[in-house]
Design a protein around this motif. Structure first.
Motif, PDB file in Angstrom:
ATOM      1  N   HIS A  59      41.372  25.877  51.930  1.00 20.54           N
ATOM      2  CA  HIS A  59      40.929  26.440  50.650  1.00 20.54           C
ATOM      3  C   HIS A  59      40.290  25.333  49.835  1.00 20.54           C
ATOM      4  O   HIS A  59      40.403  24.140  50.155  1.00 20.54           O
ATOM      5  N   ARG A  62      41.487  25.135  43.079  1.00 22.07           N
ATOM      6  CA  ARG A  62      42.027  26.360  42.481  1.00 22.07           C
ATOM      7  C   ARG A  62      41.669  26.500  40.994  1.00 22.07           C
ATOM      8  O   ARG A  62      42.016  27.506  40.383  1.00 22.07           O
ATOM      9  N   ASP A 188      42.659  30.746  54.044  1.00 25.10           N
ATOM     10  CA  ASP A 188      43.960  31.141  53.514  1.00 25.10           C
ATOM     11  C   ASP A 188      44.061  32.641  53.281  1.00 25.10           C
ATOM     12  O   ASP A 188      45.124  33.141  52.903  1.00 25.10           O
ATOM     13  N   VAL A 189      42.967  33.398  53.509  1.00 26.18           N
ATOM     14  CA  VAL A 189      42.976  34.854  53.377  1.00 26.18           C
ATOM     15  C   VAL A 189      42.339  35.450  54.628  1.00 26.18           C
ATOM     16  O   VAL A 189      41.198  35.116  54.963  1.00 26.18           O
ATOM     17  N   ASN A 205      43.255  43.895  52.088  1.00 30.29           N
ATOM     18  CA  ASN A 205      43.707  42.678  52.763  1.00 30.29           C
ATOM     19  C   ASN A 205      43.111  41.426  52.131  1.00 30.29           C
ATOM     20  O   ASN A 205      43.724  40.350  52.177  1.00 30.29           O
ATOM     21  N   GLY A 208      44.133  41.440  47.724  1.00 31.85           N
ATOM     22  CA  GLY A 208      45.546  41.224  47.394  1.00 31.85           C
ATOM     23  C   GLY A 208      45.895  39.752  47.271  1.00 31.85           C
ATOM     24  O   GLY A 208      46.319  39.295  46.201  1.00 31.85           O
ATOM     25  N   PRO A 209      45.724  38.950  48.327  1.00 31.37           N
ATOM     26  CA  PRO A 209      46.097  37.535  48.241  1.00 31.37           C
ATOM     27  C   PRO A 209      45.020  36.622  47.670  1.00 31.37           C
ATOM     28  O   PRO A 209      45.268  35.435  47.446  1.00 31.37           O
ATOM     29  N   ARG A 211      42.610  34.394  45.502  1.00 30.39           N
ATOM     30  CA  ARG A 211      42.621  33.728  44.201  1.00 30.39           C
ATOM     31  C   ARG A 211      41.540  32.652  44.196  1.00 30.39           C
ATOM     32  O   ARG A 211      40.904  32.392  45.232  1.00 30.39           O
ATOM     33  N   SER A 214      39.969  30.397  47.239  1.00 29.54           N
ATOM     34  CA  SER A 214      40.299  30.933  48.558  1.00 29.54           C
ATOM     35  C   SER A 214      39.118  30.864  49.519  1.00 29.54           C
ATOM     36  O   SER A 214      37.951  30.973  49.118  1.00 29.54           O
TER      37      SER A 214
END
Length: 251
Positions: A59, A62, A188-189, A205, A208-209, A211, A214
């Motif tokens: 990733h 952030r 990471d996704v 899919n 949802g995760p 951010r 990513s």
């Protein structure tokens, strides 16, 4: 340089006469050879080292509203073009990790991807489980795809992602480094789009995760992926996230 008009007229007359004689003899004239140089290969940047980043990158930062959508490049090129069309209309730039065999069958896709402003990288030559190979065999797989990328683009591509695995084993990382890739690109996704779960499931899919920072794994060659892109891109827009190449994500 001055134009030799008389020479051009003589050449044109000779061409016309040759065509007339060939037609009279029942043989169609041969088409004139194409003029001008052959198209230059699409230009791709070389891999870069990102100081402070791990050897395997999953990733990006952030603290910035960016994500990287990455596509494994294989399958029906019509589906790949449809996906790229959705992305480009939304102003999204992505990273395509191409399989060497796919480039052998569809070499025009290298230019299509680069002309759209996307990253183009290496996903091995035959898309088999690279972690099960010896280091020497893994190097052959990576180098095989790198050779095709260099022939088509002048570069081995910006990234390497191992085939059929999220994480590269240490021998694969060493082989990739030897082939010229300072980093291995993971994610990471996982969209799980290769399981054909339906467009709504692909969107869920991912969103949802997801951010900031990513890296998302997606695939060309699946109709569910193409159908999911408008809703996925709309969700990114709603959340203030911008889809960028992995190079831009880390820069």
């Amino acid at each position: 340089m001055p134009i030799d008009r008389r020479g051009a007229l003589r050449a044109g007359a000779a061409t016309a006469l040759a065509g007339a004689l060939a037609t009279a003899c029942g043989t169609p004239p041969r088409p004139a050879p194409p003029q001008g140089p052959a198209p230059a290969p699409a230009a791709a940047p070389a891999p870069r080292r990102y100081p402070g980043s791990p050897e395997e990158i999953a990733h990006g930062p952030r603290d910035r509203p960016r994500v990287a959508l990455t596509f494994h490049g294989q399958g029906d090129p019509a589906l790949a073009r449809a996906a790229l069309g959705h992305l480009e209309r939304a102003g999204a730039h992505v990273t395509v990790l191409a399989v060497g065999e796919w480039l052998d069958r569809h070499p025009e896709m290298a230019r299509r991807i680069l002309d759209g402003g996307h990253d183009l990288g290496n996903h091995t030559q035959h898309h088999i489980d690279v972690n099960t190979m010896t280091e020497a065999r893994a190097y052959e797989e990576i180098q095989g795809c790198a050779t095709r990328l260099r022939r088509l683009t002048g570069s081995i591509g910006t990234w390497f992602r191992p085939s059929r695995t999220q994480h590269a084993a240490e021998p694969v990382r060493r082989a990739a480094h030897r082939a010229g890739y300072p980093h291995v690109l993971s994610y990471d996704v996982d969209s799980l789009d290769f399981t054909s779960p339906g467009p709504a499931a692909v969107v869920a899919n991912v969103t949802g995760p997801l951010r900031a920072g990513s890296v998302v794994s997606l695939h060309f060659g699946y109709a569910d992926t193409v159908a999911a892109l408008p809703a996925l891109l709309a969700d990114l827009h709603r959340r203030g996230l911008r889809a960028v190449t992995t190079t831009e994500l880390l820069s």
